[in-house]
Each structure stands twice: as structure tokens, then as C-alpha cells.
Design an enzyme around this catalytic site. Structure first.
Site, PDB file in Angstrom:
ATOM      1  N   ASP A  24      58.160  37.526-102.961  1.00 20.37           N
ATOM      2  CA  ASP A  24      57.823  36.472-103.925  1.00 20.37           C
ATOM      3  C   ASP A  24      57.605  35.192-103.117  1.00 20.37           C
ATOM      4  O   ASP A  24      57.873  35.152-101.905  1.00 20.37           O
ATOM      5  CB  ASP A  24      58.999  36.322-104.910  1.00 20.37           C
ATOM      6  CG  ASP A  24      58.718  35.397-106.078  1.00 20.37           C
ATOM      7  OD1 ASP A  24      57.554  34.977-106.260  1.00 20.37           O
ATOM      8  OD2 ASP A  24      59.670  35.080-106.810  1.00 20.37           O
TER       9      ASP A  24
ATOM     10  N   HIS B  54      64.082  36.933-114.078  1.00 21.40           N
ATOM     11  CA  HIS B  54      62.712  37.107-114.613  1.00 21.40           C
ATOM     12  C   HIS B  54      62.579  38.571-115.090  1.00 21.40           C
ATOM     13  O   HIS B  54      61.842  39.359-114.505  1.00 21.40           O
ATOM     14  CB  HIS B  54      61.701  36.782-113.518  1.00 21.40           C
ATOM     15  CG  HIS B  54      60.300  36.543-114.012  1.00 21.40           C
ATOM     16  ND1 HIS B  54      59.956  36.536-115.345  1.00 21.40           N
ATOM     17  CD2 HIS B  54      59.141  36.304-113.324  1.00 21.40           C
ATOM     18  CE1 HIS B  54      58.668  36.304-115.464  1.00 21.40           C
ATOM     19  NE2 HIS B  54      58.147  36.163-114.264  1.00 21.40           N
TER      20      HIS B  54
HETATM   21  N1  NVA Z   1      60.253  32.991-108.231  1.00 22.25           N
HETATM   22  C1  NVA Z   1      59.071  32.402-108.795  1.00 22.25           C
HETATM   23  C2  NVA Z   1      58.412  33.377-109.719  1.00 22.25           C
HETATM   24  C3  NVA Z   1      57.130  32.876-110.358  1.00 22.25           C
HETATM   25  C4  NVA Z   1      56.546  33.851-111.328  1.00 22.25           C
HETATM   26  C5  NVA Z   1      59.422  31.110-109.509  1.00 22.25           C
HETATM   27  O1  NVA Z   1      60.462  31.064-110.164  1.00 22.25           O
HETATM   28  O2  NVA Z   1      58.680  30.143-109.392  1.00 22.25           O
HETATM   29  N1   CP Z   2      54.516  36.393-112.539  1.00 27.73           N
HETATM   30  C1   CP Z   2      54.520  35.398-113.454  1.00 27.73           C
HETATM   31  O1   CP Z   2      55.448  35.243-114.243  1.00 27.73           O
HETATM   32  O2   CP Z   2      53.408  34.625-113.430  1.00 27.73           O
HETATM   33  P1   CP Z   2      53.160  33.240-114.197  1.00 27.73           P
HETATM   34  O3   CP Z   2      54.071  32.213-113.549  1.00 27.73           O
HETATM   35  O4   CP Z   2      51.712  32.952-113.987  1.00 27.73           O
HETATM   36  O5   CP Z   2      53.515  33.418-115.649  1.00 27.73           O
END
Ligand code: NVA
Ligand code: CP
Length: 310
Positions: A225, A136
């Protein structure tokens, strides 16, 4: 970007850019943010279009990319799996060929990183990772800009990651490698960070701890997270049990540096991965983090489409 233009860059993972490019991007973000706060009009992307493809849910990523593109004079096309031919098995390569003939930049949120890479390999325009199972990068870009705003450079400092060895953890490890800081990681057994998946050249920046509070000792930033990322929902019950001791709480923050910051990419679950008193407490900068997605991504899109300014 013209077809075949050799300078075309994608942003698929954090290590796609060098430290020197990040230095430029963070300076440029500060300028873009300051001018935006002063209501100075800046529309260098008129007639440019961003396509956003979401195969997973989003609040921050969608709003920040969409608002940012409009603020810079451009426009946006929003696609999801359910409302496009992606949900009816059109190959990702064909989708890339078509969409990239019609727009100037593409942001994708999907499952496997390889899917994003296949799209990018067949795209005529820059592609940005808006979250994959593995990485990310736009979030960590915003997080590091937020740290710089509050505390200055992260180089030589310690970041503590408490929780799942997931896409955010992998990206923090790449960032530690590129920008020269140390990442302390504590995860439950079975949820470890894997330097091979994180794909770092030198895992010397990684220190692994059995107990989460030990990982926080001396940290300048403590971050976590959700325990269950998008795509892993079937494991939710097992994860709630496995992660019970990995809630970032006040004793963990007390083990860190006295002026340590707390970050969370959001959405958050108070009482699971973070104690309410921490995320809503004085060391938390989660709202700045979320806002800064807008500003860093405007700088990123400008860099990918127009190169360095000034
Ligand atoms: N680790 C989480 C981040 C969400 C922004 C996911 O992948 O769902
Ligand atoms: N942190 C983040 O990417 O949030 P969303 O899943 O709301 O885009």
C-alpha cells in the site's frame, strides 16, 4: 431495517463477521457478479437509500458504493465534512441519530475508528466502514474475493504484507485470524504492525520479518500500500527515506510462490511502494481487485439489509 430490529448488523471491522458468513458472502458475490455481467436486472433495493459520508478523499470507494446502490435499484446521498454540518462541529452522535432516521444504510470514511463506532452506537441502521485510520475491511473483502477467483481459498496459505503497518495491514491481520491463513509482515522500524491495534484474538497467524524479501518467501500473495496514508501527509518526507527498501520489486516477487499474485488497494505510486514492472506485470491483479469492490459491496449491502438470499 425497522428501528429496534434486533438482527441489525454493522460492518465496522473485518472481525465483525465469522468465517462462515464470509463463505456465504463470497458465494453470493460470485452470483451477483455473474448476473451483472450477463445484464440481468436485479433491483431488490428500490426505495432504499445509502448515505455516504466522506471525511477523506476517495475514487474507488465512492464509485463502487454509488454505482452498486443504483444498480440494485436504490439511491445515494453523498456528504463530505466540508459540505455538511460535520465540518461545523455537529456531534457525530446527533448526526447519526438524524441521518439514520432518513436512510437505510450508512457508509463512512473517516479518521479514528472510535468516531465510526460512536456513529454506529447511535444509528438505527447498519453502518459500513469505508476506511478509517485503523481498518479498511471492504477493501480486504474485495481482495480475498479476488484471490478466490484466481486461486481458490486462502485458508492455510501465506500472504506477505510489505510496507506500512497501516489500516490495510491491520485488516489483513484480522482476516488471517478469522479465515485461517498466515500473514508475513515486513515494515521499516517505527512503522510496525501492532496486534493490539489490529485487535486480533490470536496473533499466531502473524510472522514478522526484518527484510521484506524474506517476508515474500513462499507467499501465495504479495501485497502493499502507499507509504503515506491519508492523514499522515506531514510525515511524507521522512517516510520516503524510511521505506526506500520496502518497494515491492521483481526480486521480491521471484522469492514468492511461482504463481503468486500481486495486489495493491490503489491508488498506487509506481517507483515508491511498487516497481512499475510488478504492478503492470503478469502477476498483478489490481484492476480485478478494484472492480471487485463493486461486487462484494453489493453482496454486503444486500446481506446487511435483506439477510441471506436463497
Ligand atoms: N492506507 C491508505 C489506503 C487508501 C485506500 C490510506 O489510508 O490512505
Ligand atoms: N482503495 C480505495 O479505497 O480507494 P479510494 O481511496 O479511491 O476509495
Amino acid at each position: 431495517m425497522k428501528p429496534g430490529q434486533s438482527l441489525m448488523k454493522h460492518y465496522l471491522q473485518f472481525r465483525d463477521f465469522r468465517a462462515e458468513e464470509y463463505a456465504y458472502l463470497f458465494e453470493r458475490t460470485a452470483t451477483i457478479k455473474r448476473r451483472f455481467k450477463n445484464y440481468e436486472k436485479y433491483t431488490p433495493l428500490s426505495d432504499r437509500t445509502l448515505a455516504m459520508i466522506f471525511e477523506k478523499a476517495s475514487t474507488r470507494t465512492r464509485v463502487s458504493f454509488e454505482a452498486g446502490m443504483y444498480q440494485m435499484g436504490g439511491s445515494v446521498v453523498h456528504l463530505t465534512t466540508g459540505d455538511s454540518q460535520l465540518g461545523r462541529a455537529e456531534p457525530i452522535e446527533d448526526t447519526a441519530r438524524v441521518i439514520s432516521r432518513m436512510v437505510d444504510v450508512v457508509m463512512i470514511r473517516t479518521y479514528e475508528q472510535t468516531k465510526l463506532e460512536r456513529f454506529a452506537a447511535h444509528s438505527r441502521v447498519p453502518v459500513i466502514n469505508g476506511l478509517t485510520n485503523e481498518y479498511h475491511p471492504c477493501q480486504v473483502l474485495a481482495d480475498i474475493f479476488t484471490f478466490i477467483e484466481h486461486r481458490g481459498s486462502l485458508a492455510g496459505k501465506v500472504v506477505a504484507w510489505v510496507g506500512d503497518g497501516n489500516n490495510m495491514a491491520n485488516t489483513w491481520l484480522q482476516a488471517a485470524d478469522v479465515l485461517g491463513f498466515t500473514l508475513h509482515v515486513s515494515t521499516p522500524r517505527g512503522y510496525e504492525i501492532d496486534p493490539a491495534t489490529a485487535d486480533v484474538r490470536d496473533a499466531g497467524c502473524l510472522k514478522v520479518f526484518r527484510h521484506p524479501r524474506d517476508a515474500c518467501v513462499g507467499a501465495h500473495l504479495v501485497t502493499t500500500d502507499v507509504w503515506t496514508s491519508m492523514g499522515w501527509e506531514a510525515e511524507n518526507e521522512a517516510r520516503l527515506k524510511a521505506f526506500a527498501e520496502w518497494q515491492v520489486d521483481r526480486p521480491m516477487m521471484a522469492a514468492a510462490q511461482p504463481d503468486a499474485l500481486f495486489m495493491h488497494c490503489l491508488p498506487a505510486h509506481r517507483g515508491e511502494e511498487v516497481e512499475a514492472e510488478v504492478i503492470d506485470g503478469p502477476q498483478s491483479v489490481v484492476w480485478d481487485e478494484a472492480e471487485n469492490r463493486l461486487h462484494v459491496q453489493k453482496a454486503l449491502i444486500e446481506y446487511l439489509l435483506l439477510g441471506r438470499i436463497g
